[in-house]
Design a protein around this motif. Structure first.
Motif, PDB file in Angstrom:
ATOM      1  N   ARG A   6      85.170  41.579  76.800  1.00 18.22           N
ATOM      2  CA  ARG A   6      86.161  41.968  77.808  1.00 18.22           C
ATOM      3  C   ARG A   6      85.861  43.383  78.282  1.00 18.22           C
ATOM      4  NH1 ARG A   6      92.087  40.399  75.378  1.00 18.22           N
ATOM      5  NH2 ARG A   6      91.544  38.319  74.643  1.00 18.22           N
ATOM      6  N   PRO A   7      85.790  43.612  79.572  1.00 18.30           N
ATOM      7  CA  PRO A   7      85.520  44.973  80.056  1.00 18.30           C
ATOM      8  C   PRO A   7      86.788  45.818  80.081  1.00 18.30           C
ATOM      9  CG  PRO A   7      85.600  43.449  81.896  1.00 18.30           C
ATOM     10  CD  PRO A   7      85.797  42.630  80.655  1.00 18.30           C
ATOM     11  N   THR A   8      87.191  46.314  78.918  1.00 21.18           N
ATOM     12  CA  THR A   8      88.379  47.170  78.861  1.00 21.18           C
ATOM     13  C   THR A   8      88.032  48.569  78.361  1.00 21.18           C
ATOM     14  OG1 THR A   8      88.851  46.307  76.655  1.00 21.18           O
ATOM     15  CG2 THR A   8      89.978  45.260  78.499  1.00 21.18           C
ATOM     16  N   GLY A   9      86.757  48.835  78.138  1.00 17.43           N
ATOM     17  CA  GLY A   9      86.335  50.160  77.699  1.00 17.43           C
ATOM     18  C   GLY A   9      84.863  50.081  77.370  1.00 17.43           C
ATOM     19  N   PRO A  10      84.227  51.237  77.218  1.00 23.49           N
ATOM     20  CA  PRO A  10      82.825  51.192  76.792  1.00 23.49           C
ATOM     21  C   PRO A  10      82.733  50.614  75.380  1.00 23.49           C
ATOM     22  CG  PRO A  10      83.621  53.469  76.910  1.00 23.49           C
ATOM     23  CD  PRO A  10      84.744  52.603  77.356  1.00 23.49           C
ATOM     24  N   LEU A  11      81.574  50.113  75.009  1.00 22.11           N
ATOM     25  CA  LEU A  11      81.434  49.490  73.683  1.00 22.11           C
ATOM     26  C   LEU A  11      81.219  50.566  72.622  1.00 22.11           C
ATOM     27  CD1 LEU A  11      79.317  46.344  74.670  1.00 22.11           C
ATOM     28  CD2 LEU A  11      81.802  46.637  74.621  1.00 22.11           C
ATOM     29  N   HIS A  12      81.690  50.269  71.422  1.00 21.53           N
ATOM     30  CA  HIS A  12      81.623  51.260  70.339  1.00 21.53           C
ATOM     31  C   HIS A  12      80.794  50.743  69.155  1.00 21.53           C
ATOM     32  CE1 HIS A  12      84.608  48.735  68.460  1.00 21.53           C
ATOM     33  NE2 HIS A  12      85.492  48.972  69.414  1.00 21.53           N
ATOM     34  N   LEU A  13      80.772  51.545  68.099  1.00 18.76           N
ATOM     35  CA  LEU A  13      79.956  51.210  66.927  1.00 18.76           C
ATOM     36  C   LEU A  13      80.280  49.844  66.342  1.00 18.76           C
ATOM     37  CD1 LEU A  13      79.766  54.378  64.661  1.00 18.76           C
ATOM     38  CD2 LEU A  13      77.974  53.350  66.084  1.00 18.76           C
ATOM     39  N   GLY A  14      81.545  49.475  66.387  1.00 24.70           N
ATOM     40  CA  GLY A  14      81.949  48.165  65.864  1.00 24.70           C
ATOM     41  C   GLY A  14      81.241  47.050  66.625  1.00 24.70           C
ATOM     42  N   HIS A  15      81.199  47.197  67.950  1.00 27.61           N
ATOM     43  CA  HIS A  15      80.492  46.201  68.762  1.00 27.61           C
ATOM     44  C   HIS A  15      79.004  46.198  68.448  1.00 27.61           C
ATOM     45  CE1 HIS A  15      83.914  47.145  71.631  1.00 27.61           C
ATOM     46  NE2 HIS A  15      84.022  45.846  71.473  1.00 27.61           N
ATOM     47  N   TYR A  16      78.476  47.396  68.260  1.00 26.54           N
ATOM     48  CA  TYR A  16      77.028  47.549  68.102  1.00 26.54           C
ATOM     49  C   TYR A  16      76.516  46.824  66.862  1.00 26.54           C
ATOM     50  CZ  TYR A  16      72.549  49.994  67.720  1.00 26.54           C
ATOM     51  OH  TYR A  16      71.218  50.303  67.621  1.00 26.54           O
ATOM     52  N   PHE A  17      77.104  47.170  65.712  1.00 29.68           N
ATOM     53  CA  PHE A  17      76.632  46.543  64.474  1.00 29.68           C
ATOM     54  C   PHE A  17      77.157  45.120  64.341  1.00 29.68           C
ATOM     55  CE2 PHE A  17      76.303  51.107  63.294  1.00 29.68           C
ATOM     56  CZ  PHE A  17      74.936  51.122  63.075  1.00 29.68           C
ATOM     57  N   GLY A  18      78.334  44.875  64.920  1.00 30.13           N
ATOM     58  CA  GLY A  18      78.916  43.540  64.800  1.00 30.13           C
ATOM     59  C   GLY A  18      78.240  42.523  65.691  1.00 30.13           C
ATOM     60  N   SER A  19      78.083  42.878  66.983  1.00 26.33           N
ATOM     61  CA  SER A  19      77.610  41.820  67.863  1.00 26.33           C
ATOM     62  C   SER A  19      76.402  42.155  68.733  1.00 26.33           C
ATOM     63  CB  SER A  19      78.761  41.304  68.731  1.00 26.33           C
ATOM     64  OG  SER A  19      79.317  42.352  69.473  1.00 26.33           O
ATOM     65  N   LEU A  20      76.286  43.402  69.202  1.00 27.51           N
ATOM     66  CA  LEU A  20      75.171  43.691  70.115  1.00 27.51           C
ATOM     67  C   LEU A  20      73.813  43.456  69.463  1.00 27.51           C
ATOM     68  CD1 LEU A  20      76.367  46.897  72.030  1.00 27.51           C
ATOM     69  CD2 LEU A  20      76.195  44.574  72.900  1.00 27.51           C
ATOM     70  N   GLN A  21      73.637  43.985  68.257  1.00 26.04           N
ATOM     71  CA  GLN A  21      72.357  43.826  67.558  1.00 26.04           C
ATOM     72  C   GLN A  21      72.017  42.359  67.348  1.00 26.04           C
ATOM     73  OE1 GLN A  21      72.505  46.172  63.934  1.00 26.04           O
ATOM     74  NE2 GLN A  21      71.399  47.824  64.944  1.00 26.04           N
ATOM     75  N   ASN A  22      73.060  41.624  66.998  1.00 24.47           N
ATOM     76  CA  ASN A  22      72.907  40.206  66.735  1.00 24.47           C
ATOM     77  C   ASN A  22      72.464  39.435  67.991  1.00 24.47           C
ATOM     78  OD1 ASN A  22      73.236  37.967  64.999  1.00 24.47           O
ATOM     79  ND2 ASN A  22      75.208  37.531  65.980  1.00 24.47           N
ATOM     80  N   ARG A  23      73.102  39.730  69.107  1.00 23.25           N
ATOM     81  CA  ARG A  23      72.739  38.972  70.316  1.00 23.25           C
ATOM     82  C   ARG A  23      71.369  39.375  70.840  1.00 23.25           C
ATOM     83  NH1 ARG A  23      77.496  41.228  74.318  1.00 23.25           N
ATOM     84  NH2 ARG A  23      78.763  40.522  72.581  1.00 23.25           N
ATOM     85  N   TYR A 207      81.941  55.885  70.610  1.00 23.31           N
ATOM     86  CA  TYR A 207      81.304  55.073  71.645  1.00 23.31           C
ATOM     87  C   TYR A 207      79.807  55.259  71.605  1.00 23.31           C
ATOM     88  CZ  TYR A 207      85.953  54.265  73.089  1.00 23.31           C
ATOM     89  OH  TYR A 207      87.261  53.890  73.051  1.00 23.31           O
ATOM     90  N   LEU A 208      79.118  54.182  71.898  1.00 23.28           N
ATOM     91  CA  LEU A 208      77.657  54.250  71.898  1.00 23.28           C
ATOM     92  C   LEU A 208      77.183  55.286  72.891  1.00 23.28           C
ATOM     93  CD1 LEU A 208      77.178  50.418  71.643  1.00 23.28           C
ATOM     94  CD2 LEU A 208      76.862  52.121  69.841  1.00 23.28           C
ATOM     95  N   LYS A 209      77.916  55.427  73.987  1.00 23.93           N
ATOM     96  CA  LYS A 209      77.481  56.357  75.032  1.00 23.93           C
ATOM     97  C   LYS A 209      77.974  57.782  74.806  1.00 23.93           C
ATOM     98  CE  LYS A 209      80.791  56.521  78.551  1.00 23.93           C
ATOM     99  NZ  LYS A 209      81.149  56.315  79.938  1.00 23.93           N
ATOM    100  N   ASP A 210      78.736  58.029  73.758  1.00 26.66           N
ATOM    101  CA  ASP A 210      79.154  59.410  73.463  1.00 26.66           C
ATOM    102  C   ASP A 210      77.918  60.291  73.339  1.00 26.66           C
ATOM    103  OD1 ASP A 210      81.844  58.856  73.371  1.00 26.66           O
ATOM    104  OD2 ASP A 210      81.981  58.793  71.180  1.00 26.66           O
ATOM    105  N   ASN A 211      78.071  61.583  73.636  1.00 26.55           N
ATOM    106  CA  ASN A 211      76.911  62.455  73.437  1.00 26.55           C
ATOM    107  C   ASN A 211      76.890  62.961  71.993  1.00 26.55           C
ATOM    108  OD1 ASN A 211      78.403  64.891  73.233  1.00 26.55           O
ATOM    109  ND2 ASN A 211      78.577  64.948  75.477  1.00 26.55           N
TER     110      ASN A 211
END
Ligand code: TRP
Length: 329
Positions: A6-23, A207-211
């Protein structure tokens, strides 16, 4: 394979390790579809369409930056595929209102959103209650076999399977594979404040995009207990264990081993180490993200190629659906 955010905010660490890496790992072996689920995001953000709109590109860029390869995967926007809306209407005849009211994820979300849906959910909308039906259409419109998701999404996949079976029985056809969920094997990351999940509204997410500076500040400020040793014990010491977990995922190590290796560090030594390693780990992601931000037309082009490809597949699905339902006049 199909999955979405769902596009309700930038993706964060939870998304990254949970699903982005997997997909990203799956795109080598599966014909992959990644959906930016804007229509679903609107079911509980109908009052802030501008927010949803802005986050469509954010989520798209996060996926590409994480390694989603537009040559291997198809990235598309849900609202650009009208066949999904059409299929949702047909599926809605096959699901009872009571079943939707009992869906544990829907139930929990209604309870969380009292401001929107009333103290006891008395103002819940037809659209929100029905979003699992729409999600079944998301999955089946491309005739997906496999759906990588987090645990909270299992009821949605189960609901999709029920709809598919009922559709086939009712209209005596066999159009769809029975979709299977695939849980990612990385454990759940919680918010830096120790509360349930990372979320923008709680201001507890990296957020993944945080500096790098933002990342250091956030990790330094993460809640910890009054203990003095680093330990991995999520039940009794959830906050420090969550940081150990993040560290272990970066280093591809067992969290218990990490904890024993680092047990003589102070919390602040450990936090600094974690923040620096996290920044190093996310460097390629962030470099790619900055590059994409400077060429939004490139991202839009990828989404447009996705739209064209999915439209074709979706129309073929609907041709079969309309025939089975005797509405192919
Ligand atoms: N409901 C999912 C979430 O909140 C997003 C989503 C929409 C999705 N459509 C999907 C996930 C289809 C998997 C398949 O994260």
């Amino acid at each position: 394979m199909l999955t979405g955010d769902r596009p309700t905010g930038p993706l964060h660490l939870g998304h990254y390790f949970g699903s982005l890496q997997n997909r990203v790992a799956m795109q080598d072996d599966f014909e992959s579809y990644i959906m930016v689920a804007d229509v679903q995001a609107l079911t509980d953000n109908f009052h802030q369409p501008e927010m949803v709109r802005q986050n469509v590109l954010e989520v798209a860029m996060d996926n590409i930056s994480a390694g989603m390869d537009p040559k291997k995967s198809t990235l598309f926007i849900q609202s650009q595929i009208p066949q999904i809306a059409e299929l949702t209407v047909f599926y809605s005849n096959l699901v009872t209102v009571n079943t939707l009211k009992r869906n544990p994820t829907v139930k929990a979300e209604i309870a969380e959103k009292r401001e929107l849906f009333g103290q006891d959910g008395e103002s819940v909308t037809y659209g929100f209650l029905g979003y699992p039906v729409s999600q079944a259409a998301d999955i089946t419109i491309v005739r997906a076999h496999i759906v990588p998701v987090g645990e909270d999404q299992l009821p949605m996949i189960e609901q999709t399977r029920e709809i598919v079976e009922r559709f086939h029985r009712m209209y005596q056809c066999n159009i769809f594979p029975l979709p299977q969920s695939k849980l990612s094997n990385s454990p759940r990351i919680i918010g830096l404040d120790g509360s349930g999940k990372m979320s923008k509204s709680l201001n507890n997410a990296v957020y993944l995009k945080d500096n790098p500076e933002e990342t250091i500040e956030k990790i330094k400020g993460a809640k910890t207990d009054s203990g003095t040793t680093i330990e991995f014990n999520p039940k009794e010491r959830p906050e420090i264990s969550n940081l150990v977990l993040i560290y272990s995922l970066i280093h591809n190590q067992n969290p218990k081993d990490v904890a024993s290796e680092l047990k003589h560090n102070t919390y602040s030594e450990f936090k600094l180490k974690l923040a620096h390693d996290l920044n190093r780990h996310l460097m390629p992601f962030r470099a790619k993200r900055l590059e994409l931000e400077s060429k939004p037309h490139y991202v839009k082009e990828i989404l447009d190629m996705g739209r064209v490809k999915v439209l074709e597949k979706a129309e073929e699905t609907m041709r079969q659906v309309r025939e089975a339902m005797k509405i192919n006049y």
